[in-house]
Scaffold this motif. Structure first.
Motif, short mmCIF file in Angstrom:
data_model
loop_
_atom_site.label_atom_id
_atom_site.label_comp_id
_atom_site.label_asym_id
_atom_site.label_seq_id
_atom_site.Cartn_x
_atom_site.Cartn_y
_atom_site.Cartn_z
N ILE A 13 49.51 43.29 35.66
CA ILE A 13 49.30 44.11 36.85
C ILE A 13 49.85 45.49 36.50
N THR A 14 48.99 46.51 36.65
CA THR A 14 49.36 47.86 36.27
C THR A 14 49.36 48.74 37.51
N ILE A 15 50.40 49.58 37.61
CA ILE A 15 50.49 50.54 38.70
C ILE A 15 50.51 51.92 38.04
N ASP A 16 49.46 52.72 38.30
CA ASP A 16 49.39 54.03 37.65
C ASP A 16 50.23 55.06 38.40
N LYS A 17 50.25 56.29 37.90
CA LYS A 17 51.12 57.31 38.48
C LYS A 17 50.70 57.72 39.89
N ASN A 18 49.46 57.41 40.29
CA ASN A 18 49.00 57.71 41.64
C ASN A 18 49.23 56.55 42.61
N GLY A 19 49.79 55.44 42.11
CA GLY A 19 50.08 54.30 42.96
C GLY A 19 48.93 53.30 43.06
N ARG A 20 47.87 53.49 42.29
CA ARG A 20 46.75 52.54 42.31
C ARG A 20 47.15 51.29 41.54
N ILE A 21 46.72 50.13 42.04
CA ILE A 21 47.09 48.84 41.46
C ILE A 21 45.88 48.28 40.73
N TYR A 22 46.11 47.78 39.51
CA TYR A 22 45.06 47.19 38.70
C TYR A 22 45.46 45.77 38.32
N LEU A 23 44.53 44.84 38.46
CA LEU A 23 44.71 43.48 37.96
C LEU A 23 43.88 43.39 36.69
N GLN A 24 44.57 43.25 35.56
CA GLN A 24 43.96 43.41 34.24
C GLN A 24 43.41 44.84 34.17
N ASP A 25 42.09 45.05 34.12
CA ASP A 25 41.52 46.40 34.04
C ASP A 25 40.76 46.79 35.30
N GLU A 26 40.85 45.96 36.32
CA GLU A 26 40.08 46.19 37.55
C GLU A 26 41.00 46.65 38.67
N GLU A 27 40.62 47.76 39.32
CA GLU A 27 41.43 48.26 40.44
C GLU A 27 41.30 47.29 41.61
N ILE A 28 42.45 47.07 42.28
CA ILE A 28 42.49 46.09 43.37
C ILE A 28 43.41 46.62 44.47
N ALA A 29 43.10 46.27 45.72
CA ALA A 29 43.97 46.65 46.84
C ALA A 29 45.14 45.68 46.92
N LEU A 30 46.24 46.15 47.47
CA LEU A 30 47.44 45.32 47.55
C LEU A 30 47.22 44.08 48.39
N ASP A 31 46.46 44.18 49.48
CA ASP A 31 46.26 43.02 50.34
C ASP A 31 45.33 41.97 49.73
N SER A 32 44.53 42.32 48.73
CA SER A 32 43.67 41.32 48.07
C SER A 32 44.28 40.84 46.75
N LEU A 33 45.47 41.30 46.41
CA LEU A 33 46.10 40.90 45.15
C LEU A 33 46.52 39.43 45.17
N VAL A 34 47.17 39.00 46.23
CA VAL A 34 47.68 37.62 46.30
C VAL A 34 46.55 36.60 46.29
N PRO A 35 45.46 36.76 47.07
CA PRO A 35 44.38 35.76 46.99
C PRO A 35 43.78 35.66 45.58
N ARG A 36 43.64 36.79 44.88
CA ARG A 36 43.10 36.76 43.52
C ARG A 36 44.07 36.05 42.58
N LEU A 37 45.36 36.29 42.75
CA LEU A 37 46.36 35.63 41.89
C LEU A 37 46.36 34.12 42.12
N LYS A 38 46.20 33.70 43.36
CA LYS A 38 46.18 32.25 43.64
C LYS A 38 45.00 31.58 42.96
#
Length: 146
Positions: free
Chosen positions: A74-99
């Protein structure tokens, strides 16, 4: 004729007992030397035995851990965007994808890469959401110091 009687045994006259008497002192110098060496070894080794989460961002001397499978990043860039592997993802959809991902990967660790320019609270918020969802094997990744 007179006889002289010497009550001391014969070996005393030659000085044998004075020269070869058992030493009754204990030499503690080797003991002190060994103790000082052990003290120095433990003083150097004790700080290395502490257990904790490596949060020395952005650089560290730690070697990379060997992995059999591709690690989950999980990568957090300098602008605060969250990436799961190489795909940008919103914080609220991170947990369902991880499950969904962790149905097949039971004991894997999640590696969090945070840019050193990103707000520390953003990194903590992402880690807090994952921890609240039950993901406890989360590690912060640092860059090696050159």
């Amino acid at each position: 004729m007179g006889a002289s009687f010497d009550p001391r045994p014969h070996y005393h006259r030659s000085g044998f007992s004075r020269r070869h008497r058992a030493m009754s002192e204990i030499n503690v110098t080797p003991f002190v030397d060994v103790m000082l060496v052990l003290l120095v070894v433990f003083m150097v080794a004790a700080p290395l035995l502490t257990v904790g989460v490596p949060i020395d961002l952005p650089r560290s001397d730690a070697r990379p851990l060997p992995e059999n499978t591709k690690p989950l990043n999980i990568t957090i860039d300098k602008n605060g965007r969250i990436y799961l592997q190489d795909e940008e993802i919103a914080l609220d959809s991170l947990v369902p994808r991880l499950k969904v991902i962790f149905e097949n990967r039971q004991d894997d660790r999640i590696y969090v890469h945070g840019d050193k320019a990103v707000d520390y609270g953003t990194v903590i918020k992402v880690m807090g959401v994952m921890n609240a969802a039950g993901f406890s094997r989360v590690a912060l990744v640092t860059d090696t110091e050159h």
